[in-house]
Design an enzyme around this catalytic site. Structure first.
Site, short mmCIF file in Angstrom:
data_model
loop_
_atom_site.label_atom_id
_atom_site.label_comp_id
_atom_site.label_asym_id
_atom_site.label_seq_id
_atom_site.Cartn_x
_atom_site.Cartn_y
_atom_site.Cartn_z
N GLY A 251 0.76 -1.24 0.00
CA GLY A 251 0.00 0.00 0.00
C GLY A 251 0.79 1.29 0.00
O GLY A 251 0.20 2.37 -0.12
N GLU A 288 4.36 -6.50 1.67
CA GLU A 288 3.76 -6.83 0.38
C GLU A 288 3.66 -5.62 -0.54
O GLU A 288 2.57 -5.30 -1.04
CB GLU A 288 2.34 -7.40 0.58
CG GLU A 288 2.25 -8.62 1.46
CD GLU A 288 0.81 -9.02 1.79
OE1 GLU A 288 -0.13 -8.24 1.49
OE2 GLU A 288 0.62 -10.10 2.34
N CYS A 357 -14.89 3.49 -27.58
CA CYS A 357 -16.19 4.16 -27.60
C CYS A 357 -16.78 4.29 -26.20
O CYS A 357 -17.75 3.62 -25.85
CB CYS A 357 -17.14 3.39 -28.51
SG CYS A 357 -16.48 3.29 -30.17
C1 PLP Z 1 -3.10 -5.11 -3.69
C2 PLP Z 1 -2.49 -5.71 -2.50
C3 PLP Z 1 -1.16 -5.41 -2.16
C4 PLP Z 1 -0.32 -4.42 -2.93
O1 PLP Z 1 -0.79 -3.12 -2.82
P1 PLP Z 1 0.10 -1.91 -3.39
O2 PLP Z 1 -0.70 -0.72 -3.12
O3 PLP Z 1 0.29 -2.16 -4.84
O4 PLP Z 1 1.39 -1.92 -2.65
C5 PLP Z 1 -0.61 -6.05 -1.07
N1 PLP Z 1 -1.32 -6.93 -0.34
C6 PLP Z 1 -2.60 -7.25 -0.63
C7 PLP Z 1 -3.33 -8.22 0.21
C8 PLP Z 1 -3.23 -6.64 -1.71
O5 PLP Z 1 -4.50 -6.95 -1.99
#
Ligand code: PLP
Length: 428
Positions: A251, A288, A357
């Site tokens: 995130g 992540e 479109c």
């Molecule tokens: C989408 C997602 C991420 C990655 O989010 P980013 O904003 O691209 O860093 C990480 N963990 C989970 C569970 C997600 O759904």
């Protein structure tokens, strides 16, 4: 996060002198477009590796694993590049697991599996291949996981994805950490679920996870969320349930507007907030990141087809469209647009639109750009995340080609789709 002052170009695309032509490292974008056609995605592998290094550096004092969120950009060559540098992966489908297996099978032990709707078949495949951890999003899913594990005679390591009820300022479609969202398990219910599974033969309470949303620019909500789960992990440890991992999710956001964005400093502030929140946790920290690793590494190169005026407005019609990059249409997202050959002349406000479109098929509205002519090339910057990954064949448009640039060398990592590819799976 405080505003970053140093004028550092956070993008790997720049005008080379002399000639005023846009380059990715030493590679000319115009030459790539001539060779592979447009629309064309171009990624800097060097920047992706550099961004991963920022995480490794900021968390070097702690046992950690970066699990790149495959959904941001699932190109096999990018997965292989990251796996080769030690990264693991966060997947949200069986399809993404197959991508990891196809590009870096040795990394499957570094995979965490998130998502609210895992099927029995997806769970079986993940159990069979021996992924690191299932991030479980509901009690029903945990029951299904236990049943599949018993059937496969494989113990399943799981983490509850809890909903920390933390508000993160971002677009409502990509905010996920509030009780009203479909993701995760209410953190107040989690202790009881861990206790219940403590004696299970087929489930191992391995960790706890969270993910509060995407494109979050401040470190504060990450700290608040991790603090809640680390408090819970401490409480459980006191009861004899010692979790091995805390997964802080992804995130971390980027700056889609400014060139002067100090990415390393952002990661350091993010790491500091998480470190503080972890307290004395001695297990492994999982991270992540998706967007942060790949967004700024990528550009979508498009050709100008027409420039048309309807009295008040001027439209620059390009050969890329919302099927190639849907972020502006879906999230009102901003992408900087730059000409591949720098042009002189007074900038004027234009709409940059695609041929699909739909009125929603635009990349920019009332954007001040130097004059463009048919045949010119433009690059939409910061398109490396949720660009190609969210592309479609809408309007029967074959998907774009992709090129990866590494240490001054470019290679095609996905050829342009043909109509024959699209028609091959259909019958009349
Ligand atoms: C989408 C997602 C991420 C990655 O989010 P980013 O904003 O691209 O860093 C990480 N963990 C989970 C569970 C997600 O759904």
């Amino acid at each position: 996060m405080r505003k970053i002052s140093p004028a550092r170009n956070s993008r790997p695309f720049d005008y080379a002198q002399p000639g005023d032509r846009l380059h990715c490292g030493k590679v000319s974008i115009a030459a790539l477009a001539r060779r592979h056609g447009t629309p064309l995605y171009v990624y800097s592998g060097d920047q992706i590796v550099e961004r991963l290094g920022m995480f490794e550096n900021a968390f070097r004092g702690r046992n950690h694993l970066v699990c790149y969120a495959v959904k941001a950009n699932s190109a096999l060559a990018i997965l292989k590049l990251l796996a080769g540098r030690g990264a693991g992966f966060d997947i949200v489908s069986g399809g993404e697991l197959e991508r990891v297996l196809a590009s870096a099978p040795e990394a499957v032990g570094r995979v965490v599996f998130s998502g609210v709707g895992k099927t029995a078949a997806e769970i079986d495949r993940a159990l069979e291949t021996g992924i690191l951890q299932f991030n479980v999003e509901s009690e029903a899913e945990l029951e299904l996981l236990a049943a599949r594990a018993r059937r496969m005679k494989r113990r399943a390591r799981f983490a509850l994805r809890v909903n920390p009820d933390v508000f993160a300022e971002t677009h409502p479609y990509i905010s996920t950490g509030l009780r009203e969202h479909k993701f995760g398990i209410d953190i107040r219910r989690a202790p009881e679920i861990y206790r219940r599974t403590a004696r299970s033969k087929w489930l191992e309470a391995h960790g706890i996870s969270l993910h509060i949303g995407s494109q979050i620019r401040s470190a504060q909500p990450f700290g608040a969320a991790v603090e809640r789960v680390s408090r819970l992990a401490r409480q459980l440890a006191g009861e004899g349930i010692a979790l091995k991992t805390i997964d802080a999710g992804g995130g971390l956001g980027i700056d889609y507007h400014s060139r002067a964005f100090d990415a390393a400093e952002h990661v350091r502030e993010y790491a500091a907030a998480i470190e503080k929140a972890l307290g004395g946790f001695e297990g492994r920290l999982l991270l992540e990141p998706g967007r942060f690793l790949v967004a700024q590494a990528g550009a979508l190169v498009a050709g100008v087809l027409h420039v048309k005026s309807n009295g008040k407005k001027t439209f620059v019609v390009v050969d890329a469209a919302m099927n190639d990059l849907i972020r502006p249409a879906l999230y009102q997202a901003h992408h900087e647009i730059v000409p591949v050959r720098r042009r002189s002349g007074r900038a004027r406000a234009v709409d940059v639109v695609g041929p699909v479109c739909e009125t929603g098929d635009f990349f920019a509205r009332d954007r001040k750009l130097a004059p463009l002519e048919p045949g010119d090339l433009v690059a939409l910057l910061d398109a490396g995340a949720y660009g190609m990954a969210q592309s479609s064949n809408y309007n029967s448009r074959p998907r774009a080609a992709e090129v990866l640039v590494e240490s001054g060398k470019a290679r095609l990592i996905r050829r342009r789709e043909t109509m024959a590819d699209l028609l091959a799976v259909e019958s009349t």
